[in-house]
Design an enzyme around this catalytic site. Sequence first.
Site, short mmCIF file in Angstrom:
data_model
loop_
_atom_site.label_atom_id
_atom_site.label_comp_id
_atom_site.label_asym_id
_atom_site.label_seq_id
_atom_site.Cartn_x
_atom_site.Cartn_y
_atom_site.Cartn_z
N HIS A 99 40.41 38.31 37.72
CA HIS A 99 40.37 37.52 36.50
C HIS A 99 39.05 36.75 36.40
O HIS A 99 38.33 36.60 37.39
CB HIS A 99 41.52 36.51 36.47
CG HIS A 99 41.44 35.50 37.57
ND1 HIS A 99 41.79 35.80 38.88
CD2 HIS A 99 41.04 34.20 37.59
CE1 HIS A 99 41.60 34.74 39.64
NE2 HIS A 99 41.14 33.76 38.89
N ASP A 101 37.62 32.86 35.04
CA ASP A 101 38.16 31.51 34.87
C ASP A 101 37.83 30.95 33.50
O ASP A 101 36.85 31.35 32.87
CB ASP A 101 37.57 30.57 35.94
CG ASP A 101 38.01 30.95 37.33
OD1 ASP A 101 39.12 31.50 37.48
OD2 ASP A 101 37.26 30.69 38.28
N HIS A 199 36.97 37.84 39.85
CA HIS A 199 37.41 37.63 41.23
C HIS A 199 38.93 37.66 41.33
O HIS A 199 39.64 37.59 40.33
CB HIS A 199 36.88 36.30 41.77
CG HIS A 199 37.29 35.12 40.96
ND1 HIS A 199 36.74 34.81 39.73
CD2 HIS A 199 38.23 34.14 41.20
CE1 HIS A 199 37.29 33.71 39.26
NE2 HIS A 199 38.21 33.30 40.11
N ARG A 209 48.54 29.42 52.30
CA ARG A 209 47.12 29.17 52.01
C ARG A 209 47.02 28.19 50.86
O ARG A 209 47.69 28.34 49.83
CB ARG A 209 46.42 30.48 51.64
CG ARG A 209 44.95 30.32 51.27
CD ARG A 209 44.37 31.64 50.79
NE ARG A 209 42.98 31.47 50.37
CZ ARG A 209 42.42 32.08 49.34
NH1 ARG A 209 43.14 32.90 48.60
NH2 ARG A 209 41.15 31.86 49.03
#
Length: 218
Positions: A99, A101, A199, A209
């Site tokens: 995607h 941002d 990314h 995480r």
Amino acid sequence: MFSSTFASHLIDECEAFGQWSGGDHKDERIQGGYEPVPTQDIHFKQIGFHTSWKYIIQTYLRPITSYYFPSFALPTKGDSTLDFVVRYRPDKQDYLRPHHDASTVTLNVALNQGGGVEYEGANKQILIANVISYHITNRKKKLLAHNILLPLYRIYLQPLTLTYLHKGGGTRFVRQNCTLRNTTPGWGTLSPGRLTHLHEGLKTTKGTRYILVSFIDQ
């Protein structure tokens, strides 16, 4: 960018708050109520950290963005950022599809250690960017905010230059064929948001995480 103590405390604050989003497209916290690329996250406004974060951006991050993106002027007024902590784990949301941002520049900071220490990622051989230390010699002031920021001249960025093989989960920049794995807690990256740097968040297969994300100039 931050100390490991700050990173750990931010995780604790979010887990104590506990109201993680469901990772659905419907999100009443944002304008329009629709999130095209949803994550399981907590916004800084929800934990009362938004005002302090705006001060950190203007005081400490602004000089860095001006240095590495000289044509970009960080806004000085208004709510021009969307800031949150994302949580990845196998039984909830374990990855994020490729995607762009909703930002001009995105800050992405690791909050806990990978490489099997606190979480593990998918075992897929990829190329990783070499970590290069940039010393901003004309800014050797110890710019500290409540002891959570390291001196500015010790801030490290990870440029997209491919050098060696690595295994583990992390963030992959698709076009650059570059993956950042096992980033030290408190270290972060600045990258263009809307253009060029498509990314994805690679799958976390064990543990949890956490990352801090700030969409700057939303």
